[in-house]
Design a protein around this motif. Structure first.
Motif, short mmCIF file in Angstrom:
data_model
loop_
_atom_site.label_atom_id
_atom_site.label_comp_id
_atom_site.label_asym_id
_atom_site.label_seq_id
_atom_site.Cartn_x
_atom_site.Cartn_y
_atom_site.Cartn_z
N GLU A 1 0.79 -1.19 0.08
CA GLU A 1 -0.10 -0.03 0.04
C GLU A 1 0.88 1.09 0.01
O GLU A 1 0.52 2.33 -0.51
CB GLU A 1 -0.87 -0.06 1.32
N VAL A 2 2.12 1.14 0.61
CA VAL A 2 2.75 2.39 0.79
C VAL A 2 3.40 2.52 -0.67
O VAL A 2 3.50 3.82 -0.97
CB VAL A 2 4.08 1.88 1.76
N GLN A 3 3.85 1.68 -1.25
CA GLN A 3 4.37 1.72 -2.63
C GLN A 3 3.39 2.01 -3.63
O GLN A 3 3.91 3.05 -4.50
CB GLN A 3 5.18 0.32 -2.94
N GLN A 4 2.28 1.47 -3.39
CA GLN A 4 1.18 2.06 -4.42
C GLN A 4 0.98 3.28 -4.46
O GLN A 4 0.63 4.27 -5.39
CB GLN A 4 0.03 0.99 -4.06
N ALA A 5 0.92 3.77 -2.97
CA ALA A 5 0.60 5.40 -2.74
C ALA A 5 1.55 6.10 -3.31
O ALA A 5 1.27 7.28 -4.10
CB ALA A 5 0.46 5.60 -1.29
N LYS A 6 3.06 5.91 -3.18
CA LYS A 6 3.93 6.48 -3.76
C LYS A 6 3.92 6.60 -5.19
O LYS A 6 4.10 7.78 -6.01
CB LYS A 6 5.34 5.88 -3.37
N THR A 7 3.39 5.36 -5.89
CA THR A 7 3.35 5.46 -7.33
C THR A 7 2.00 6.33 -7.81
O THR A 7 2.24 7.00 -9.00
CB THR A 7 3.15 3.94 -7.85
N ARG A 8 1.01 6.21 -7.07
CA ARG A 8 -0.15 6.76 -7.56
C ARG A 8 0.08 8.42 -7.37
O ARG A 8 -0.42 9.34 -8.03
CB ARG A 8 -1.13 6.48 -6.47
N TYR A 9 0.82 8.84 -6.41
CA TYR A 9 1.12 10.41 -6.18
C TYR A 9 2.44 10.87 -6.98
O TYR A 9 2.47 12.22 -6.93
CB TYR A 9 1.20 10.61 -4.70
N LYS A 10 3.23 10.11 -7.67
CA LYS A 10 4.46 10.58 -8.12
C LYS A 10 3.81 11.55 -9.13
O LYS A 10 4.68 12.66 -9.29
CB LYS A 10 5.09 9.26 -8.93
N PRO A 11 3.00 11.35 -10.06
CA PRO A 11 2.63 12.49 -11.14
C PRO A 11 2.38 13.57 -10.53
O PRO A 11 2.78 14.71 -10.76
CB PRO A 11 1.33 11.99 -11.84
N LEU A 12 1.64 13.65 -9.24
CA LEU A 12 1.29 15.10 -8.56
C LEU A 12 2.59 15.62 -7.83
O LEU A 12 2.60 16.81 -8.20
CB LEU A 12 0.14 14.41 -7.54
N PHE A 13 3.54 14.91 -7.33
CA PHE A 13 4.67 15.33 -6.85
C PHE A 13 5.64 15.85 -8.04
O PHE A 13 6.19 16.92 -7.75
CB PHE A 13 5.42 14.27 -6.14
N ASP A 14 5.54 15.17 -9.00
CA ASP A 14 6.43 15.49 -10.15
C ASP A 14 5.76 16.89 -10.93
O ASP A 14 6.81 17.87 -11.12
CB ASP A 14 6.48 14.70 -11.33
N GLY A 15 4.56 16.98 -11.05
CA GLY A 15 3.83 18.23 -11.54
C GLY A 15 4.20 19.50 -10.73
O GLY A 15 4.31 20.44 -10.94
N TYR A 16 4.14 19.02 -9.38
CA TYR A 16 4.22 20.15 -8.17
C TYR A 16 5.78 20.68 -8.43
O TYR A 16 5.91 22.18 -8.21
CB TYR A 16 3.80 19.83 -7.01
N THR A 17 6.40 19.78 -8.41
CA THR A 17 8.14 20.22 -8.52
C THR A 17 8.28 21.04 -9.70
O THR A 17 9.08 22.01 -9.75
CB THR A 17 8.96 18.88 -8.54
N ALA A 18 7.70 20.55 -10.87
CA ALA A 18 8.07 21.31 -12.06
C ALA A 18 7.39 22.84 -12.16
O ALA A 18 8.04 23.78 -12.78
CB ALA A 18 7.43 20.50 -13.47
N LEU A 19 6.15 22.78 -11.65
CA LEU A 19 5.44 24.04 -11.31
C LEU A 19 6.27 24.94 -10.52
O LEU A 19 6.38 26.14 -10.92
CB LEU A 19 4.00 23.73 -10.74
#
Length: 273
Positions: free
Chosen positions: A110-128
């Motif tokens: 579940e931890v790994q799945q959550a990290k995978t699921r939120y990765k696009p959000l984190f990447d997008g926030y970092t890029a922004l």
């Protein structure tokens, strides 16, 4: 005239001497086996003896047979229980290793799945935020304002995502810690069989010594029958009966210890699995 106690002492000494020197062959670990030919020799010796000695011979011989059967039955029961205990202990040790493994594995996933699921959000926030920093460095107020609004809007989602991962990671670590503690407790519980095994080993050593000590007595008994020496045969039989009774007693103690091992195994399983 010598007293009764003096005669008894002389008789005992004579028997001991007979046990040491009367054998025409080596008495090395001969198995005690009551055969039909041996019974015939005993009956012949008993008939030739006085009625009291003859009756004692037959009674002691029957008692020896009963004790030998008890020894054989006890050995079979011990072997059966020991085999069951060994199999149960092997299985239990494997089950202990796997305590809560599926739950811990599920939480880790579940931890790994959550990290995978939120990765696009984190990447997008970092890029922004990089774009916002660049716009500010270029002193582009309009672009900075737009990007700042977008970054602020994403910030709450990022915080919630991080909190979700943090909670899942904490749940996984707590489950892993609890499982480790439970495994240790189960292993400590099962370790109670170790001192019992040490006691069994000591009793088996005593059994071996007792059996070995009976070999020359058994040989003397057969030799006494061969010579139709009812008195010596009677004394040897009495020693054999006493010796085999000791063996049976030791066997019963071993069985009781194996039973305690069985109880430890079942108790550990009930408590921790």
């Amino acid at each position: 005239m010598p007293s009764t106690s003096s005669l008894r002492l002389v008789s005992c000494i004579a028997f001991l001497v007979f046990s040491i020197v009367a054998l025409p062959f080596s008495a090395s670990a001969a198995a005690i086996e009551l055969t039909s030919s041996l019974k015939a020799s005993l009956d012949k010796t008993a008939v030739a003896a006085d009625s009291k000695t003859g009756a004692a011979l037959r009674e002691l011989y029957a008692e020896l047979g009963a004790q030998l059967k008890a020894d054989k039955d006890a050995a079979a029961n011990i072997k059966s229980l020991q085999h069951r205990n060994e199999e149960a202990a092997i299985l239990l040790r494997k089950q202990i290793r796997d305590i809560d493994a599926s739950r811990v594995g599920r939480l880790a996933a579940e931890v790994q799945q959550a990290k995978t699921r939120y990765k696009p959000l984190f990447d997008g926030y970092t890029a922004l935020n990089k774009q916002l920093a660049l716009a500010k460095s270029l002193k582009n107020k309009t672009l900075s304002s737009v990007l700042g609004i977008q970054a602020q809007a994403m910030k709450l989602s990022v915080q919630l995502a991080r909190e979700d991962i943090k909670n899942k990671d904490a749940a996984h670590k707590a489950a892993k810690t609890a499982a480790s503690a439970k495994i240790k407790a189960a292993r400590d519980s099962l370790a109670a069989i170790d001192p019992l095994k040490v006691q069994i080993k000591a009793l088996r050593s005593g059994l071996s010594s007792t059996r070995s000590s009976l070999s020359p007595v058994w040989a003397n008994f057969k030799y006494a029958l061969k010579k139709n020496d009812a008195g010596s045969a009677r004394q040897a039989l009495a020693s054999l009966v006493a010796g085999v009774k000791t063996i049976v007693s030791q066997q019963n103690k071993i069985y009781a210890l194996e039973k305690r091992i069985s109880d430890v195994i079942s108790g550990t399983k009930t408590r921790y699995l």
